[in-house]
Design a protein around this motif. Structure first.
Motif, PDB file in Angstrom:
ATOM      1  N   ALA A  24       0.837  -1.205   0.000  1.00  0.00           N
ATOM      2  CA  ALA A  24       0.000   0.000   0.000  1.00  0.00           C
ATOM      3  C   ALA A  24       0.867   1.247   0.000  1.00  0.00           C
ATOM      4  O   ALA A  24       1.858   1.327   0.736  1.00  0.00           O
ATOM      5  N   PHE A  29      -1.169   3.354   6.703  1.00  0.00           N
ATOM      6  CA  PHE A  29      -1.580   1.977   6.456  1.00  0.00           C
ATOM      7  C   PHE A  29      -2.221   1.349   7.692  1.00  0.00           C
ATOM      8  O   PHE A  29      -3.168   0.580   7.600  1.00  0.00           O
ATOM      9  N   ASN A  74       2.726  -3.752   9.305  1.00  0.00           N
ATOM     10  CA  ASN A  74       2.444  -2.321   9.183  1.00  0.00           C
ATOM     11  C   ASN A  74       3.712  -1.508   8.934  1.00  0.00           C
ATOM     12  O   ASN A  74       3.642  -0.429   8.333  1.00  0.00           O
ATOM     13  N   ASN A  77       3.940  -1.632   5.254  1.00  0.00           N
ATOM     14  CA  ASN A  77       2.724  -1.271   4.520  1.00  0.00           C
ATOM     15  C   ASN A  77       2.244  -2.407   3.622  1.00  0.00           C
ATOM     16  O   ASN A  77       1.825  -2.177   2.475  1.00  0.00           O
TER      17      ASN A  77
END
Length: 124
Positions: A24, A29, A74, A77
């Motif tokens: 992403a 995110f 995370n 992302n």
């Protein structure tokens, strides 16, 4: 605007495994629940799996539970879908989707952003 780019699809024999990734392009995110959906030729879009922003909650299609595992990083992302013991009926285009402050739901209408998809083909 969030861009999602899937990768990791391909051709695999029945019984094999694949790990899909979805990267992403957003600094936020961790605010998004993420989902995976799939669509086979001539069929409707089908929910596969979803994960909450913190990874504390996951949700799977009943028919796929035990073979597929969703996870996320995370810091990178990225959300992943590990698919084991693949079957010819798993052949489809797999899309990831992002749901801002979402709850890892199965309803595709809850998702705000979608990737272009990656093809998974399982041969018998």
């Amino acid at each position: 605007q969030v861009q999602l780019v899937e990768s990791g699809g391909g051709l695999v024999q029945a019984g094999g495994s694949l790990r899909l990734s979805c990267a992403a392009s957003t600094r936020t995110f961790s605010r998004y629940a993420m989902g995976w959906f799939r669509q086979a030729p001539g069929k409707e879009r089908e929910f596969v799996a979803a994960i909450s922003w913190s990874s504390s909650s996951t949700n799977y299609a009943d028919s796929l539970k035990g073979r597929f595992t969703i996870s996320r990083d995370n810091a990178k992302n990225t959300v992943y879908l590990l698919m084991n013991n693949l079957k010819p009926e798993d052949t489809a285009v797999y899309n990831c989707a992002a749901d801002l402050w979402g709850a890892a739901t199965r309803d595709p209408s809850n998702y705000d952003y979608w990737g272009q998809g990656t093809q998974v083909t399982v041969s018998s």
